[in-house]
Motif scaffolding. Sequence first.
Motif, short mmCIF file in Angstrom:
data_model
loop_
_atom_site.label_atom_id
_atom_site.label_comp_id
_atom_site.label_asym_id
_atom_site.label_seq_id
_atom_site.Cartn_x
_atom_site.Cartn_y
_atom_site.Cartn_z
N THR A 91 0.84 -1.21 0.00
CA THR A 91 0.00 0.00 0.00
C THR A 91 0.87 1.25 0.00
OG1 THR A 91 -1.58 -1.24 1.33
CG2 THR A 91 -1.96 1.12 1.13
N VAL A 92 0.62 2.11 -0.96
CA VAL A 92 1.31 3.40 -0.99
C VAL A 92 0.31 4.55 -1.11
CG1 VAL A 92 3.58 2.68 -1.83
CG2 VAL A 92 1.73 3.06 -3.46
N ASN A 93 -0.93 4.22 -1.45
CA ASN A 93 -1.94 5.25 -1.63
C ASN A 93 -2.94 5.18 -0.47
OD1 ASN A 93 -3.81 7.04 -2.53
ND2 ASN A 93 -4.38 5.91 -4.36
N PHE A 94 -2.90 6.19 0.39
CA PHE A 94 -3.74 6.19 1.58
C PHE A 94 -4.86 7.23 1.49
CE2 PHE A 94 0.48 4.68 2.73
CZ PHE A 94 0.19 3.53 3.43
N THR A 95 -5.04 7.84 0.33
CA THR A 95 -5.98 8.97 0.23
C THR A 95 -7.42 8.54 0.51
OG1 THR A 95 -5.94 8.65 -2.15
CG2 THR A 95 -4.64 10.45 -1.31
#
Lengths: 288, 402
Positions: free
Chosen positions: B222-226
């Motif tokens: 996971t790198v996108n936490f938006t």
Amino acid sequence: MTLFISLVFGGIIWGSAYALVALGVTIVYGMMRVINFSHGDFFMLTAYFMWTFVTLLGMNFFLGAVLALAAALLFGALVERFLIRSLVDAPIINSALLTMGISAVMQNAVILLWDPQQKNIATPFNPNSYQWGPIAITQNQMFILITTAAAIIGFNLILKRTRLGKAIRATFQDRDVAALNGINTKWIYSLTFNLGISMACIGGILLGPTFTVYPTMGAAATLKSMGIVVMGGLGNFTGAIIGGLLLGIVESLAIGYISSGFSNAICFAAVILVLSIKPYGILGEKRL
Amino acid sequence: MKMIRITSVVLIIAMLLTACATTPAGTEQPAAEKPEESKTLEPLKIGLIVPLTGANAMEGDNNQKGAMLAVKQINEAGGVAGRKLELVIEDDANDVTSAVNAAQVLLDKHQVDIIVGPWGSSPALAVMPLMAEYETPMVVGSPTNAKITDENNGWVFRTCSNEVINSEFAAARLVTELGFKTVGFMANNTDHGRGVVEMWAPAIEAAGGKVLPAEYHDASTTVNFTASLSKLRAAGADSIVMTPSLSNAVLILKQAKELNWSPKFFITTGVNENSLNKVAESPEIFEGLYALGYTVLMGLQDPEYKDAVQKFVDDIYNEYGLKAESNHGSSYDAIYTVAEALRLADGSTDGNDLREALFKVNFKGLRGVTQFDEKGQNQGLKKYMCYFKDGKEYICDFDLPQ
């Protein structure tokens, strides 16, 4: 409603990047019948080159991006010349196994040449976002959207409106007839493979600085790309774009309304659902 | 035929390259010098399990360097009870299967006398049954899931804190002193992350705070936490408690700013400005972040630990040219704990003797006093509530944020 709009918009931004990377997989499969499991590793390698040029050597961001793209494509050309080209007419399982091997080598080579630690690439963009109601967008996200759209449109124009595109299509319809008509088919193979991986490389330029750069970042990209191209229809360009956007939005909504812990499971459940209704993908057709 | 030959050659080179790239595993480090003067006594073999690849490679590499420095210093000082220390390092990528394999290699192939690590909670929990089976002690210096010592395995000793101790120390303070009222959790989908939520959420509620459903993420993909951040904002969160790797924590902070959202942030793991500056583009990203701090670096601001920590910081710089970080200190202290146990065991490398000696350890290290309770949990660790301002970390107790 605010949350819904914000999640869908976020899904479109990241989905467009997914679509770009997946488009490369579908180009290489659609034209060459090669399933490239190392596709995401070109995405990763470009991000590493970019980190080297921009962060380590202190080059201008855009110059570093162009040089990183050139370096990754040069490597891609060597891979095609010495490894992929030998797979012409070979069964698909051979290309799958070979590219899995290339993927493992690339990931380990990066650990050996750089190191396994996560890296950060600073962008020249303003980190604050512009807000319109529920929608917030940063300069970097605008850069991603515009570059992705330009790359997808540019590729379609090359393929459909130029003599080169005609030569590519002719080669993959009937290689012998194309060669008899004076088309250098070996060169076309090389060019097609590089066009395919260039989509992953552009993805690396866009997403490397947005997130972090690490050796296994390509594996996640490959897995998602495979899901997208199968969902969109293997070898179908429009299908890859629709699949990418759809997966981005499903993922965002799944996190927003169900649970972040299940987002991957929900994304692949969506792929399974699509395939159970349309076994050849959204726009795929049965091959005879 | 020519193409087949070329392909074969490239594949062979590829395989060799792959093999070379995995050399950290099983590598015997130069710090593990063979004893010169003590010909009769074999060195104490310490197996170290750390993540040298994957999302926590940075933390693991620091852990490795701290352990190597401690071994080097102890050996240069003549060893302990006539024995030198020998370090054998295995990479587990903070992955459960790899950790069990690493432990098996250390116990069977290298026949280590004691293991330091694993670094993460899930790998540590997975390795623990092996330690009881082989009757070999394990000293962990980083994983904080309470189960590690609560299971009372009998062979596991934890020099760091755990989430029960941490939450008792800090959870109520978040609510009453720092204004965390409606709290969202962003946690790793691991035993560590789930352990944090399990312990901290009730403690925050008991102090009068409201806790929202936790957001769990796979740290390695996971790198996108938006989307998670948007969800927590819509649910009315005014503050977020995070447990992830440093690089993911920086992404969460960065992506919250991109959403024009500024909740209060707290990270439960001991971080410091040196490690954050390494992964963040600019100190502005972690401005205002609250964190749990330990003496390894925060001791520089504590008169009681200042001199010892300064020496450690200088030693790390002189050895590696690096600024000291928490993970250097956790393994450094764990190795010194092992050395102290060896001294108390009169140089015996027998598993039972070392275990008995570990229960008797009582020494002041970089992280406070190391003294294990009957479950193997260190009860003497010193902790601070910290915050970041202008790129630097401060201790709230000594210098409350304005």
